[in-house]
Structures are given as structure tokens and as C-alpha cells.
Design an enzyme around this catalytic site. Structure first.
Site, PDB file in Angstrom:
ATOM      1  N   GLU A 163     -32.225 -33.919 -56.437  1.00 49.11           N
ATOM      2  CA  GLU A 163     -31.069 -34.731 -56.035  1.00 49.11           C
ATOM      3  C   GLU A 163     -29.855 -34.548 -56.952  1.00 49.11           C
ATOM      4  OE1 GLU A 163     -32.387 -38.788 -55.538  1.00 49.11           O
ATOM      5  OE2 GLU A 163     -33.861 -38.241 -54.036  1.00 49.11           O
ATOM      6  N   GLU A 349     -39.629 -36.145 -50.556  1.00 46.02           N
ATOM      7  CA  GLU A 349     -39.752 -37.590 -50.806  1.00 46.02           C
ATOM      8  C   GLU A 349     -39.456 -38.329 -49.508  1.00 46.02           C
ATOM      9  OE1 GLU A 349     -37.291 -39.300 -53.907  1.00 46.02           O
ATOM     10  OE2 GLU A 349     -37.751 -37.634 -55.269  1.00 46.02           O
TER      11      GLU A 349
HETATM   12  O1  IFM Z   1     -37.159 -43.285 -57.300  1.00 43.45           O
HETATM   13  C1  IFM Z   1     -36.215 -42.444 -56.707  1.00 43.45           C
HETATM   14  C2  IFM Z   1     -36.454 -41.017 -57.100  1.00 43.45           C
HETATM   15  O2  IFM Z   1     -36.455 -40.844 -58.476  1.00 43.45           O
HETATM   16  C3  IFM Z   1     -35.406 -40.126 -56.509  1.00 43.45           C
HETATM   17  N1  IFM Z   1     -35.293 -40.338 -55.082  1.00 43.45           N
HETATM   18  C4  IFM Z   1     -35.178 -41.687 -54.618  1.00 43.45           C
HETATM   19  C5  IFM Z   1     -36.273 -42.544 -55.197  1.00 43.45           C
HETATM   20  C6  IFM Z   1     -36.142 -43.989 -54.702  1.00 43.45           C
HETATM   21  O3  IFM Z   1     -34.932 -44.525 -55.094  1.00 43.45           O
END
Ligand code: IFM
Length: 442
Positions: A163, A349
């Protein structure tokens, strides 16, 4: 639901959010270790000092992964455990820790996916300007090369950055994430240097590695709140800023035109980029972190003249206030394919925070998380049937963990972790996920 046999099922975490023991065995402090020490930065004054104590309990956690039937585990390495000063002298004890982790995963039959950077820059590098320093891409590539040389014989899936947009937005514009800056002029450089860092690391990988390397971006469809031209233009600007800022230059060779307008005087005169070449792919797969969509409307004084409209109390949302919209996930995957080509995709994710019910009769019945999981998997099944090249799904997150500036108040885990006793409890969503994996979606 029914997923292809080759579809990979797993879960994801990151180093600072779960490991604890941030300075153990010669590690250097990260920007997060530093950031947490300033009162007011983190809810309830919390930190990742203990987190899930996974640095010491990883073998037990791998048993839980096995119990769930996970085929892949995505984790990140803490740069400062391996190079305490970010560059220069290597700390063998840190590298050995991750070798043991990878070996333990492989013996449990779980494929490691290793993320090289999940936000925990060594503090020593921040003191040299962090991602604003033009040397930062080289610092990163040197660190990455050390890991390729040590672990590519055992790690088949590599992710360079997690990210990058959140690093720039949260850490350098809004300031709620480490290093806590609020400097608009830093944002383009932080993005550009991360882009070069990714490219340098991939170039090193093409020499040293033999498996696959990709990237994990957070993508969030931006819908206009109303059909007015002003709201549509606002949604387009936010789309350029959030979704296209990293991927356009990486895969199309130029920054989105909207950025110069959005940044005004803060946009640099030149951000030189080499054009992408088919001969040396810049990604072997694209990791997508998906949580929500957004509705956007024009706002005269907000950044980018765009305001994200929060969901009303009666609209589906998680404890983060993020909209629940599985259809937007399908829409997003088709958009990626149209814009960037038919890349292999992985959901690196996806998950949800909810205020879970308390443990009763050995059960945490997190019905909302189960519903979120299933509806998003259904959207993925449809996308695969419609021709999207989706290779796997990694739930965020394996464990309840340190949710950055929210501390431990937001729980994303399939497995609950009691912060005092470190007791782990499989939530009902974890059991449901186990059944789904065992039946390939059914
Ligand atoms: O916890 C975070 C992660 O570190 C990065 N993506 C989003 C998740 C939830 O906010």
C-alpha cells in the site's frame, strides 16, 4: 460457491502489527516504534511493543494456520531487524529469525508470501529523510537483495511494498500514520521514490530470483455521490489520487494527468520515469487489498476538492466506518483488467473489523465477519467465472492485532487474541473459513 482447484487460500499479517519484541536480537527501531512513543499518536497510548507476541510464538501460530488449512501465509519482514540502521551492517540474528519462520511454514505445508515493506521503515533512515531521500530506492533494493539471496530458494511469492499510497497519504499528508508528517510537497516524492524502490527491487530480483515478485496496492472504487458533473469530476480526481497514482506510472509509464491539478504548486516539475517494457515485466502478479468503496462529492475546501461521504448509520459498514460493498470488489477487478491488462491477480488483503461479541461457551460468534467473508468470496467467484485471472485470496487478518493509530481497538482477526494472556481463540469466522477452504468454496 465453487473455486478452481488451483485457487490459493490463505491469510495475511504484517510484522509491526503482530510481532512484538521490536528491539529483540539486535534489531534497530522502526518509525512505528518511534511514533508510538509520542503521547496522542495512538489510541489509548498503545504500541506494538508486545502486540501478538508472534516473534516468540510463531511456531504455535503456524499450528493454528495448519488447523485452519491455510495454504499460504502472507507476512512481512521488519527491515530494521535485518539492517538495524537501514543500510550497512547486516544483523544475522534478524535474518535467521525469518529463515526459521519460513522453514517452519514450509514444514507445515504452508507457502510463504513475503512482503518486504509493510510501513516499518528503520528510524535511522527516517532521520536521513526517509522516502523523501532520493537514495531511498537504493536502500530498499539493497535490503531486498539480501532477502532474495537468502530466501528465494524457499519463498516462491514476493511482495515489494504494501500500500504505497497509504504510506504517502497517511504518513505524509494526513499525518495519522508514522512518520506523522503533514507536508503536501512530500507526497509526490514519497510516491515516486517508492515506485523507483519497487522497480530497483524487481530489477535485482530478475538477477537473483527465480520465482515471482509483485506488489500489494489498496484499491477502492470511487463512485460519484450524485450524477452531477461536479461530483463525477470529484470522484475522478480521487480515483486518480488513490487508485491510479502508483499503478499508472508503473504499468502505463505516466502519472495521471489529474495529479498536477490536485497538487498545484506542490507537484514537482519533473518526475522522470522509464517506460515499461514487456521484456522485463514490472510485476509477475498484482496483489489487491480491498475493503470498501467510497462515495465522493465535490467540496470547495477539501483536498482535491473532493469529500468522501461517510455511510449513514443505517448503511452497511464495518467498525472502521468503511462501507460494505462486495459488488464493488467485482467491479474493481474488471476495471484493473481493462486498464492494466490481464495480470495474474491475488487478493492480498480483505477483511473486516467489528466489535466482536464476548467469548461465551468457548465461542466468539462473529456473524458480521462471516457474512462479510462470504459475500466477498461470492463476488470473487463471479469474477473468476467472468474471466478474471484471480489466483488466490488472503484474509486480513489471521489475528486480532495492532491496527496502527487505532491501537488494539479495531479487531480484524479470524482469531481473537487476548492482549493480557495472549490466549488465541478461533472465532466462528475462522471455523467457517476452514470449512470453505476444505471444500474449495462450498
Ligand atoms: O491493518 C491494515 C493493514 O496493515 C494494511 N491494510 C489495511 C489493514 C486494515 O486497516
Amino acid at each position: 460457491m465453487s473455486f478452481p482447484n488451483h485457487f490459493i487460500w490463505g491469510a495475511a499479517t504484517s510484522a509491526y502489527q503482530i510481532e512484538g519484541s521490536p528491539l529483540a536480537d539486535g534489531a534497530g527501531a522502526s518509525i512505528w516504534h518511534h511514533f508510538c512513543q509520542t503521547p496522542g499518536h495512538i489510541a489509548n497510548g498503545e504500541s506494538g511493543d508486545i502486540a501478538c507476541d508472534h516473534y516468540r510464538r510463531y511456531r504455535k501460530d503456524i499450528k493454528l494456520m495448519q488447523d485452519l488449512g491455510l495454504q499460504m501465509y502472507r507476512f512481512s519482514t521488519a527491515w530494521g531487524r535485518i539492517f538495524p540502521n537501514g543500510t550497512g551492517k547486516r544483523n544475522q540474528a534478524g535474518l535467521d529469525h525469518y529463515q526459521r519462520l519460513v522453514d517452519a511454514l514450509l514444514s507445515a505445508g504452508i507457502a510463504p508470501m513475503l512482503t518486504l515493506y509493510h510501513w516499518d521503515l528503520p528510524q535511522a533512515l527516517q532521520e536521513r529523510g526517509g522516502w523523501c531521500n532520493p537514495d531511498s530506492p537504493k536502500w530498499f533494493a539493497d535490503y531486498a537483495a539480501t532477502l532474495f539471496e537468502t530466501l528465494d530458494d524457499r519463498v516462491a511469492w514476493w511482495v515489494t511494498l504494501n500500500e504505497p499510497w497509504v504510506v504517502a497519504e497517511g504518513g505524509h499528508r494526513v499525518g495519522e500514520l508514522a512518520p506523522g508528517h503533514q507536508q503536501l510537497t512530500e507526497v509526490p516524492w514519497v510516491m515516486h521514490h517508492q515506485l523507483l524502490a519497487h522497480l530497483h527491487a524487481v530489477a535485482a530480483y530478475r538477477e537473483l530470483g527465480k520465482n515471482r515478485i509483485g506488489l500489494a496496492v489498496n484499491l477502492e472504487p470511487q463512485h460519484a455521490y450524485t450524477a452531477t458533473a461536479a461530483d463525477q469530476a470529484a470522484a475522478q480526481r480521487r480515483d486518480a489520487y488513490l487508485n491510479r497514482f502508483f499503478l499508472d506510472p508503473l504499468l502505463l509509464g505516466h502519472y495521471p494527468a489529474e495529479l498536477a491539478e490536485i497538487f498545484g504548486d506542490a507537484w514537482p516539475a519533473a518526475l522522470p520515469l522509464a517506460a515499461p517494457s514487456r521484456a522485463v515485466p514490472r510485476l509477475d502478479f498484482l496483489g489487491i487489498n480491498y475493503y470498501a468503496n467510497a462515495y465522493v462529492r465535490h467540496h470547495p475546501t477539501h483536498f482535491a476538492n473532493a469529500e468522501v461521504v461517510p455511510p449513514a448509520a443505517n448503511e452497511p459498514q464495518t467498525a472502521m466506518g468503511w462501507r460494505i460493498n462486495p459488488e464493488a470488489l467485482g467491479e474493481l477487478l474488471h476495471w484493473v483488467k481493462r486498464r492494466y491488462g490481464d495480470l495474474p491477480l491475488i487478493i492480498t488483503e480483505n477483511g473486516s473489523a467489528f466489535a466482536d461479541p464476548p467469548l461465551q461457551n468457548d465461542t466468539i460468534d462473529d456473524t458480521q465477519r462471516q457474512a462479510y467473508l462470504i459475500s466477498h468470496l461470492q463476488a470473487l467467484e463471479e469474477a473468476i467465472a467472468a474471466g478474471i485471472n484471480l489466483q488466490g485470496y488472503l484474509a486480513w487478518s489471521l489475528l486480532d492485532n495492532f491496527e496502527w493509530h487505532h491501537g488494539y481497538s479495531k479487531r480484524f482477526g479470524l482469531i481473537a487474541v487476548d492482549p493480557q494472556s495472549q490466549q488465541r481463540t478461533l472465532k466462528e469466522s475462522a471455523k467457517r473459513y476452514r470449512t470453505i477452504i476444505a471444500n474449495r468454496g462450498v
